[in-house]
Design an enzyme around this catalytic site. Structure first.
Site, mmCIF file in Angstrom:
data_model
loop_
_atom_site.group_PDB
_atom_site.id
_atom_site.type_symbol
_atom_site.label_atom_id
_atom_site.label_comp_id
_atom_site.label_asym_id
_atom_site.label_seq_id
_atom_site.Cartn_x
_atom_site.Cartn_y
_atom_site.Cartn_z
ATOM 1 N N ASP A 189 -4.850 -9.059 13.015
ATOM 2 C CA ASP A 189 -5.037 -7.141 12.790
ATOM 3 C C ASP A 189 -3.437 -7.383 12.184
ATOM 4 O OD1 ASP A 189 -8.242 -6.909 13.108
ATOM 5 O OD2 ASP A 189 -7.385 -7.753 15.129
ATOM 6 N N GLU A 249 -5.997 0.565 5.086
ATOM 7 C CA GLU A 249 -6.789 -0.040 4.816
ATOM 8 C C GLU A 249 -8.350 0.866 4.347
ATOM 9 O OE1 GLU A 249 -7.875 -4.348 5.327
ATOM 10 O OE2 GLU A 249 -9.439 -3.413 6.501
ATOM 11 N N ASP A 261 -3.362 -1.349 9.571
ATOM 12 C CA ASP A 261 -5.473 -2.067 9.615
ATOM 13 C C ASP A 261 -6.080 -1.811 10.351
ATOM 14 O OD1 ASP A 261 -7.173 -3.857 8.863
ATOM 15 O OD2 ASP A 261 -6.790 -5.348 10.340
#
EC number: 3.1.21.10
Length: 188
Positions: free
Chosen positions: A141, A68, A7
């Site tokens: 996260d 991501e 992330d």
């Protein structure tokens, strides 16, 4: 399949490793956060991001890396930092020959919770349930990184089949159209 989920973020990036295959229980191998000081020089921060990711790659030896996909936000500075951290993760994996997959936030949320509009608490709750954890990973996260890895494990088989079908179709070349029977509209 062992997947490292990232992330991305310049100040804080979640990293998680999940192992398993679609349709079977998944196992969390590791989860954490790599941080860089917000007041440090950009170059030093990117080097710290690289070192953190390289350490996770060395320690956990993933077969795939799921990152991501950066999406448009109103804060350009945040988007730039996220894109830079994302690029470092992609570079680290690619340098080692590890395949990288990019997944959008809504794709990950839909895969893990069933809704592409799920909030962080819902994602954390489902990650906790799917990986049979005692509590949601903190900060969010870290849970997001695990969700990325889960999403990739579940979606990779279908994506691979689709890529194989496209490759086969491309290799076969264009097909000639069937001649239709003039009165019936069916192949002759």
């Amino acid at each position: 399949m062992r997947v490292l989920g990232v992330d991305p973020g310049l100040t804080r990036r979640g990293i998680g490793v999940v192992e398993g295959v679609a349709g079977r229980p998944l196992t969390m191998i590791g989860v954490g956060v790599v941080r860089t000081p917000a007041d440090a020089d950009l170059g030093h921060r990117l080097v710290a991001v690289e070192q953190g990711i390289e350490q996770w790659l060395d320690e956990h030896r993933p077969e795939f890396v799921a990152v991501e996909r950066v999406f448009s936000q109103h804060n350009v500075r945040t988007v730039m930092g996220t894109a830079q951290a994302s690029a470092v993760a992609i570079l680290c994996a690619s340098r080692r020959g590890i395949p990288v997959a990019l997944h959008t936030p809504s794709e990950v949320k839909a895969a893990v919770t069933g809704s592409g509009r799920a909030d962080k608490a819902q994602v954390g709750a489902m990650v906790t349930r799917l990986l049979r954890l005692a509590a949601p990973p903190k900060p969010a996260d870290a849970a997001d990184a695990l969700a990325l890895a889960i999403c990739h494990i579940w979606r990779a088989p279908a994506q691979n089949r689709l890529q194989q079908a496209v490759a086969l179709h491309t290799a076969q070349g264009p097909r000639r159209p069937h001649k239709l029977h003039p009165s019936k509209g069916r192949p002759a």
